[in-house]
Design an enzyme around this catalytic site. Structure first.
Site: not given
Length: 396
Positions: A113, A184, A209-210, A355
């Protein structure tokens, strides 16, 4: 066994929406609003500042950390919650470099990321000690791990394609040459089984939060293996002090994982996260993984059967990917906007990726089939080719 019908009932999803973007922002757990309201009215409103003690606000980062630890294969006392993922990645990298002072290479990959790479660039520049951030293609990582590497810094699941690194193999290779491994888990935690202890990971960080469904702006978490918890953190914040309320002018790191705390914990966000983690108390991660792989395979088969103009960007082997399926299309942004307009919510990642997050907690075969059918119709009719679908919003 996990009852996915029961877990679906614990989310407040809008009627008529197929939500395939939980890998970017998880939906609202039904209990979260009540939990936040109770924290606001009963605790903040009724207890005022005494709630830091009476309601357990001060200890909540450690309690939440232990609950997340179960989901990522970590021991109690090795995970703490707070701050942001970028800050936690920075803390992990700084600690790893302290432990390998004679090495100057940080190895990452082009699928990482970007924020992780940005933070590494900033940290290495600030240190001014001649460190190099070496970025290679994901498939070249293993071969690039050599004796000059201080730390391997990778996102386990590629945010664009869903390609999954072999955490155990790459951590072992890093250790073989004397390097440390930082992971990560932004697209892993809550999506698939993770075994930080079993793989020997040195450091890890992730967001909540995912797939963990903690809500927008929910805090990050950080893991430090027990053998490394003696390292003094780069960000020596007040709440990582041994005795914050001694108001000592000099920093003394707190014991164990507590020294990785920095700022005041976000109490309202942690209340929402508590409600989200209650759902995971009913979930077997192996069952979740199996269901995710099945649904991902189903989506690939349906889309490839009806949509010849898209190309699979994710690994076909379910063991080699996380819990998302990505396709390439030259007009990917417009296609995704057309999908969203029809109630199928995924997202777009530059330059051309559609996605779709696969979250069995609230997604089943019917939603997968509808997504594939809607995509096929949009492509067959060129419904994406409208000006309003090509206007780029701030968040894609």
């Amino acid at each position: 066994m996990t009852d996915f019908t029961a877990t679906r009932a614990r989310f407040d999803l809008p009627d008529g929406i197929v939500y395939l973007d939980g890998n970017s922002l998880g939906p609202l757990p039904r209990d979260a609003a009540h939990r936040i309201a109770r924290t606001v009215t009963d605790e903040w409103g009724g207890q005022l500042i005494t709630a830091w003690n009476r309601a357990g606000w001060m200890d909540q980062p450690a309690r939440l950390g232990d609950r997340i630890a179960r989901l990522v294969g970590a021991a109690p006392g090795t995970v703490v919650v707070g701050d942001t993922l970028s800050l936690k990645v920075t803390q992990c990298l700084a600690a790893a470099l302290q432990l390998r002072p004679d090495r100057r290479v940080v190895l990452s990959d082009s699928g990482n990321f970007p924020s992780d790479l940005y933070m590494a660039q900033g940290l290495l520049a600030a240190l001014g000690q001649g460190h190099e951030l070496r970025v290679v293609a994901p498939e070249d990582v293993e071969a690039a791990i050599g004796p000059e590497v201080a730390a391997l810094m990778l996102t386990e699941v590629d945010y664009r394609t869903g390609r999954k690194h072999d955490m155990a193999a790459l951590t072992a290779k890093a250790h073989d040459v004397g390097a440390l491994a930082i992971w990560d888990l932004a697209h892993s935690a809550g999506a698939l089984p993770v075994d930080l202890t079993g793989t020997g990971a040195d450091f890890a960080a992730g967001c909540t939060y995912k797939f963990l469904n903690g809500g927008p702006g929910a805090p990050a978490f950080v893991y430090v293996a027990p053998d490394h918890q003696h390292v003094a953190p780069l960000l020596s914040g007040w709440l990582g002090h041994e005795a914050p309320f001694a108001f000592d002018p000099d920093y003394r790191p707190g014991p164990g994982i507590s020294r990785m705390r920095v700022g005041t914990p976000p109490v309202l966000q942690m209340a929402a996260l508590e409600a989200a983690l209650d759902i995971f108390d009913t979930v077997d991660m192996q069952a979740l993984r199996a269901r995710s792989q099945h649904l991902g395979d189903r989506l690939i088969a349906a889309v490839e059967a009806r949509c010849p103009n898209v190309t699979l960007a994710s690994p076909r082997d379910p063991e080699a990917r996380g819990s998302q399926i990505s396709f390439r299309h030259p007009e990917g942004y417009a296609v995704m906007q057309a999908l969203i307009a029809r109630g199928v919510v995924g997202d777009f990642r530059a330059p051309d990726i559609l996605r779709f997050g696969i979250t069995p907690l609230y997604i089943g075969e019917a939603e997968i089939d509808r997504a594939a059918e809607t995509l096929a119709d949009i492509l067959d009719t060129a419904a994406w080719d409208r000006p309003e679908y090509k206007h780029r919003a701030a968040v894609t």
